[in-house]
Design an enzyme around this catalytic site. Structure first.
Site, PDB file in Angstrom:
ATOM      1  N   LYS A  53      34.292  40.613  37.973  1.00 35.52           N
ATOM      2  CA  LYS A  53      34.193  39.223  38.440  1.00 35.52           C
ATOM      3  C   LYS A  53      32.741  38.778  38.428  1.00 35.52           C
ATOM      4  O   LYS A  53      32.407  37.697  37.935  1.00 35.52           O
ATOM      5  CB  LYS A  53      34.782  39.096  39.855  1.00 35.52           C
ATOM      6  CG  LYS A  53      36.296  39.078  39.857  1.00 35.52           C
ATOM      7  CD  LYS A  53      36.881  39.219  41.244  1.00 35.52           C
ATOM      8  CE  LYS A  53      38.396  39.383  41.130  1.00 35.52           C
ATOM      9  NZ  LYS A  53      39.054  39.822  42.341  1.00 35.52           N
ATOM     10  N   GLN A  97      37.977  40.599  48.539  1.00 35.94           N
ATOM     11  CA  GLN A  97      38.824  41.438  47.676  1.00 35.94           C
ATOM     12  C   GLN A  97      39.908  42.121  48.520  1.00 35.94           C
ATOM     13  O   GLN A  97      39.612  42.775  49.518  1.00 35.94           O
ATOM     14  CB  GLN A  97      37.949  42.486  46.963  1.00 35.94           C
ATOM     15  CG  GLN A  97      38.691  43.342  45.979  1.00 35.94           C
ATOM     16  CD  GLN A  97      39.257  42.555  44.782  1.00 35.94           C
ATOM     17  OE1 GLN A  97      38.567  41.726  44.198  1.00 35.94           O
ATOM     18  NE2 GLN A  97      40.508  42.804  44.451  1.00 35.94           N
ATOM     19  N   ASP A 120      40.609  31.822  45.779  1.00 34.99           N
ATOM     20  CA  ASP A 120      41.781  32.671  45.533  1.00 34.99           C
ATOM     21  C   ASP A 120      43.078  31.901  45.809  1.00 34.99           C
ATOM     22  O   ASP A 120      44.158  32.348  45.433  1.00 34.99           O
ATOM     23  CB  ASP A 120      41.730  33.907  46.445  1.00 34.99           C
ATOM     24  CG  ASP A 120      41.600  35.207  45.666  1.00 34.99           C
ATOM     25  OD1 ASP A 120      41.762  35.173  44.430  1.00 34.99           O
ATOM     26  OD2 ASP A 120      41.326  36.248  46.300  1.00 34.99           O
TER      27      ASP A 120
END
Ligand code: NAD
Length: 292
Positions: A53, A97, A120
């Site tokens: 990422k 995460q 997200d």
């Protein structure tokens, strides 16, 4: 034989368009979108995801920050980190995460992220906006699935779509996106009866189960589009192999189009994350989101 849907190629092209959008925000508004990723603990797969990422964020010209916290980080300390990033004006996207260690309440963490920075798309505000048809930051993997389906099939309106899996991360949001595309959506799951006959009615199948090669070719309606989200590590002929939730060989023989694993949905997730970060930065600064 089915047409192969090349997610790697599509994601590369999308990242190029994102890089152009980032450059235009910089030139026209002196704005550099920034993504902060928080990783708690030492999970090897998560470390790889986070490193990828960060690399791709920098490659498209955005700012990237990685915050690594030890596995014994308290929930309060993680929430404080999220709050600090919420308050930082140079950060436009925040991603914690998953999975976080078991002693931390992941829902609490996700719902502490400022919804405007929730790239997200897991905050209840964004989930609620998606399900009520309002503009939202939408979860990345589902967005990637629908981009590939639309690129392959064009207008999805009126198609029978079967989503296998009802997780908050993939199944439910992808079903909402397909509903917004005017599909007739069926969500199948672990308690569904006669899954094969449900899938046989689908013009578009999205498999997000996490069971290696579960969906067989004789479940697939001839000519259907198959989007395989599954990423499963198996051992075959003494070698480690990545396979999807669909039995590729038998499905490929019947489907009209199909995503491979790897190289299908997988590469789309980070590209869509970068896409969301540009969108979030533009919205926070109240400027028009560039075309991507
Ligand atoms: P999950 O475990 O949270 O959910 C799986 C879903 O499958 C559940 O809703 C369950 O009801 C359903 N299910 C389980 N067994 C079933 C069965 N026998 N028949 C029908 N349905 C069944 O998983 P998830 O997070 O949604 O992920 C699904 C898969 O997608 C995994 O392989 C994961 O690795 C992969 N994934 C890939 C990406 C990516 O490509 N970037 C992102 C997220 C998830």
């Amino acid at each position: 034989m089915a047409k192969l849907i090349d997610g790697k190629l599509y994601a590369e092209a999308l990242r190029k368009r994102i890089a152009i959008a980032v450059a235009s925000l910089k030139k026209d508004h002196n704005l550099i979108p920034g993504l902060a990723v928080v990783l708690v603990g030492e999970d090897p797969a998560s470390k790889v995801y986070v490193a990828n990422k960060a690399k791709q964020t920098v490659e498209v010209g955005m700012n990237s920050w990685e915050h690594k916290m030890p596995a014994d980080t308290s929930e309060a300390d993680l929430l404080a980190m999220v709050q600090k990033l919420n308050d930082d004006p140079s950060v436009h996207g925040i991603l914690v995460q998953m999975p976080v260690p078991k002693h931390i309440d992941s829902a609490k963490v996700l719902n502490t992220i400022d919804p405007a920075k929730d790239v997200d798309g897991f905050h209840v505000v964004n989930v609620g906006k998606l399900s009520t048809g309002q503009d939202a930051l939408v979860a990345c993997t589902p967005t990637g699935c629908v981009m590939l389906a639309k690129d392959t099939l064009g207008d999805l309106s009126g198609l029978n779509a079967v989503v296998i899996g009802r997780s908050n991360i993939v199944g439910k949001p992808v079903a909402q996106l397909l509903l917004a595309e005017n599909c007739t959506v069926t969500i199948a799951h672990s308690r569904s009866k006669d899954l094969a006959s449900i899938v046989r009615g689908a013009d578009l199948v999205i498999a997000a189960v996490g069971r290696p090669e579960m969906v067989k070719g004789d479940w697939i309606k001839p000519g259907a589009c198959v989007i395989d989200v599954g990423i499963n590590r198996i051992e075959r002929d003494g070698k480690n192999k990545l396979v999807g939730d669909c039995d590729f060989a038998s499905c490929e023989a019947v489907a009209g189009s199909i995503t491979p694993v790897p190289g299908g949905v997988g590469p789309m997730t980070i590209a869509c994350l970068l896409h969301n970060t540009v969108k979030a930065a533009a919205a926070i600064h109240k400027v028009k989101t560039p075309e991507m």
